[in-house]
Scaffold this active site. Structure first.
Site, PDB file in Angstrom:
ATOM      1  N   GLU A   1       0.782  -1.186   0.204  1.00 33.34           N
ATOM      2  CA  GLU A   1      -0.001   0.034   0.038  1.00 33.34           C
ATOM      3  C   GLU A   1       0.970   1.345   0.122  1.00 33.34           C
ATOM      4  O   GLU A   1       1.891   1.413   0.938  1.00 33.34           O
ATOM      5  CB  GLU A   1      -0.989   0.023   1.306  1.00 33.34           C
ATOM      6  CG  GLU A   1      -1.727   1.061   0.968  1.00 33.34           C
ATOM      7  CD  GLU A   1      -2.645   1.300   2.420  1.00 33.34           C
ATOM      8  OE1 GLU A   1      -3.543   2.278   2.657  1.00 33.34           O
ATOM      9  OE2 GLU A   1      -2.636   0.230   3.076  1.00 33.34           O
TER      10      GLU A   1
ATOM     11  N   LYS B 238       4.218   0.747   9.763  1.00 36.37           N
ATOM     12  CA  LYS B 238       4.379   2.083   9.083  1.00 36.37           C
ATOM     13  C   LYS B 238       3.540   3.166  10.151  1.00 36.37           C
ATOM     14  O   LYS B 238       4.123   4.386   9.759  1.00 36.37           O
ATOM     15  CB  LYS B 238       3.750   2.006   7.637  1.00 36.37           C
ATOM     16  CG  LYS B 238       4.739   1.364   6.800  1.00 36.37           C
ATOM     17  CD  LYS B 238       4.142   1.456   5.253  1.00 36.37           C
ATOM     18  CE  LYS B 238       3.357   0.488   5.036  1.00 36.37           C
ATOM     19  NZ  LYS B 238       2.734   0.756   3.384  1.00 36.37           N
TER      20      LYS B 238
ATOM     21  N   ARG C  33       6.141 -12.894   9.482  1.00 33.29           N
ATOM     22  CA  ARG C  33       6.689 -11.586   8.986  1.00 33.29           C
ATOM     23  C   ARG C  33       8.130 -11.563   9.794  1.00 33.29           C
ATOM     24  O   ARG C  33       8.515 -12.375  10.612  1.00 33.29           O
ATOM     25  CB  ARG C  33       5.750 -10.310   9.555  1.00 33.29           C
ATOM     26  CG  ARG C  33       5.628 -10.295  10.941  1.00 33.29           C
ATOM     27  CD  ARG C  33       4.608  -9.391  11.324  1.00 33.29           C
ATOM     28  NE  ARG C  33       5.281  -7.830  11.152  1.00 33.29           N
ATOM     29  CZ  ARG C  33       4.435  -6.907  11.100  1.00 33.29           C
ATOM     30  NH1 ARG C  33       3.020  -6.666  11.485  1.00 33.29           N
ATOM     31  NH2 ARG C  33       4.860  -5.783  10.668  1.00 33.29           N
TER      32      ARG C  33
END
Length: 560
Positions: free
Chosen positions: A34, A269, A259
């Protein structure tokens, strides 16, 4: 790394799919960030998995912007993402896409689900929807608007598209199962009303699809065979499958992996953006940040990052990887590739009294002893020099082997010198050493083979003043995923994450360009910063020559 060494559960699953034939032997992955911030080292893992697997199986990998939130996304982030992926060494060729370009098709599919009785327009507010959803121990309640007719839902959804309602007044939801143990299946929102200008689509839309509604259908449109996601999307997989099956369209396979969590930093983020907006760092590319652009600016080679990612591999369970491990691969790469130079970080002036005032010697020094083909460089030597202040002790402890009164040391590739006198200022601070040199030891070689400790040095007449930014861990706490409720993540910022000093460096560095990497002999690996100019050279410390963080961390814990 060989194919056998690289084997993991994802590759094994893909091999089974190739043999079983659900995708006709194809392998087509995608990396779908994104564009709401810069990529970090966790994204680098996802990049290496998606592009690496496609490469291993002679397949394809797309780059797609999953751009469904106009309130956070920018072209700046799109360009930064592309730049970072290229820098890591991956290429999407001509397969660069935007989920927002599929908005028209997604809207048509939403109409189709409404016609099938599998989606409805809901008038509940966001707070009410959350309350109706229940929790992990309490089943959800159905919305009073859930049983609207197909005709009413179509009319209301088209009016939503036409901009006839206020933000938050209505949403489109999938009609699945409000009693499902999986919260994601409790009639998830598909569209919400947002009167925001999209960075790419402009004002063409006032309803925007959610990530869950967009993601799987975008994969289907692009013919993706394997949707490789991080582990937090495991609970979303039933919804991913439900949408594709309800629409009866091409169905990729979703597989999740753990992850990357790195010590002494954050991988959110949202937190990284907060650090930038609050001015706690200088920007997304601050060399203390875990962003790819920050690591590039700090001097991390892309090959070292890829080697690190290969080493940690692909796992099914989350774990915390120590920053030392990443820095080990950086050191290993730079040890083999970085030119050596001499720079004195804390200068102490030396005058060699028996060396002629008008004389200058020029010595040839290895550019990189690990690489014989790298050649040699010329380093000037004069009567007045600088050495590290820490390389001299007036009253040396027992095991101190460097310079002291009456003691002899070797100046790298130059001469052996002996300290004869210590000069102090009125406050008793040492300001200068008076030494003598042995002319018979030119090149740093003693004819009798006597051994003394070797020090680095810089000629005062030729020294280049350079700014050195000493970067270290951004956070003092190792596991930033384990923060007490009464603490904020910013409470653990390392106060010593950046120190700035001026060093005396050999003149060869005057020709260094931004991005060039070096080893400051006996000190650290450094990289020329993008702020560097001819009049004001700036170097970032990439990593010390060896890890010292374990000792620092213990000291910080004692303080805390």
């Amino acid at each position: 790394m060989t194919e056998e060494e690289r084997s993991d559960f994802i590759r094994e699953a893909i091999e089974e799919d190739i043999e079983g034939g659900p995708f006709g032997g194809r392998v087509h992955t995608r990396f779908p960030p994104e564009p709401n911030g810069y990529l970090h080292i966790g994204h680098a893992k996802a990049i290496s998995i998606n592009f690496g697997i496609a490469e291993d199986f002679d397949g394809l990998c797309n780059l797609r912007m999953d751009d469904t939130d106009p309130t956070k996304e920018k072209w700046e982030y799109v360009e930064a993402i592309k730049r970072d992926i290229r820098w890591l060494g991956y290429d999407w060729e001509d397969r660069f896409f935007f989920a927002s370009d599929y908005f028209g098709q997604l809207y048509e599919w939403a109409l189709e689900l409404i016609k099938k009785g599998k989606a409805y327009v809901d008038d509940l507010s966001a707070e009410q929807i959350s309350a109706y959803r229940g929790d992990f121990t309490t089943p959800g309640r159905e919305s009073p608007y859930r049983d609207r007719s197909v005709e009413e839902n179509l009319e209301l959804f088209e009016r939503m598209r036409a901009g006839e309602f206020e933000e938050g007044e209505r949403v489109l939801r999938a009609k699945i199962d409000m009693s499902s143990p999986n919260m994601n299946m409790r009639d998830p929102v598909m569209y919400r009303i947002l009167y925001e200008t999209h960075y790419k689509q402009g004002d063409d839309w006032c309803i925007y699809p959610t990530y869950d509604w967009t993601h799987g259908q975008s994969d289907s449109i692009e013919g993706i065979t394997h949707s490789l996601c991080s582990l937090e999307f495991e609970d979303h997989r039933p919804l991913y499958n439900w949408f594709l099956e309800a629409l009866e369209i091409y169905h990729p396979r979703q597989i999740e992996f753990a992850r990357l969590n790195l010590s002494h930093t954050v991988m959110s983020k949202r937190y990284l953006l907060q650090l930038v907006e609050e001015g706690r760092v200088e920007g997304w590319d601050d060399p203390r940040m875990p962003t790819i652009s920050g690591m590039r600016r700090r001097g991390f080679p892309p090959s070292a990052i890829r080697a690190f990612l290969d080493e940690i591999g692909v796992a099914k369970a989350d774990s915390l990887i120590d920053m030392d491990m990443l820095e080990h691969f950086v050191r290993d790469e730079l040890n083999r590739t970085a030119p050596r130079v001499m720079a004195v970080m804390d200068p102490l002036r030396i005058v060699i009294e028996n060396y002629p005032e008008d004389q200058t010697d020029v010595f040839e020094v290895d550019i990189n002893p690990e690489d014989p083909a790298s050649g040699k460089r010329k380093v000037p030597f004069s009567r007045v020099l600088y050495i590290e202040r820490g390389d001299f002790r007036e009253d040396p402890p027992k095991r101190f082997q460097r310079l002291a009164p009456g003691r002899e040391v070797r100046l790298k590739r130059a001469y052996l010198i002996t300290c004869e006198e210590v000069v102090k200022d009125e406050d008793g601070e040492i300001v200068e050493l008076r030494c003598t040199y042995d002319p018979e030891t030119k090149g740093g070689v003693a004819p009798d083979g006597r051994y003394v400790r070797t020090l680095h040095w810089v000629s005062a007449d030729h020294a280049l003043d350079v700014e050195v930014r000493l970067y270290d861990r951004l956070f003092a706490k190792a596991d930033m995923g384990d923060i007490p409720e009464d603490k904020a993540f910013a409470d653990y910022l390392n106060p010593d994450s950046l120190k700035v000093t001026t060093a005396k460096a050999e003149p060869s560095l005057a020709e260094a360009e931004p991005g060039d990497r070096f080893q400051f002999y006996r000190k650290s690996y450094v990289c020329v910063d993008e702020d560097s100019t001819e009049d004001h050279p700036v170097f970032n410390r990439t990593v010390p020559l060896r890890s010292t963080w374990a000792k620092i961390e213990k000291r910080l814990k004692r303080r805390g």
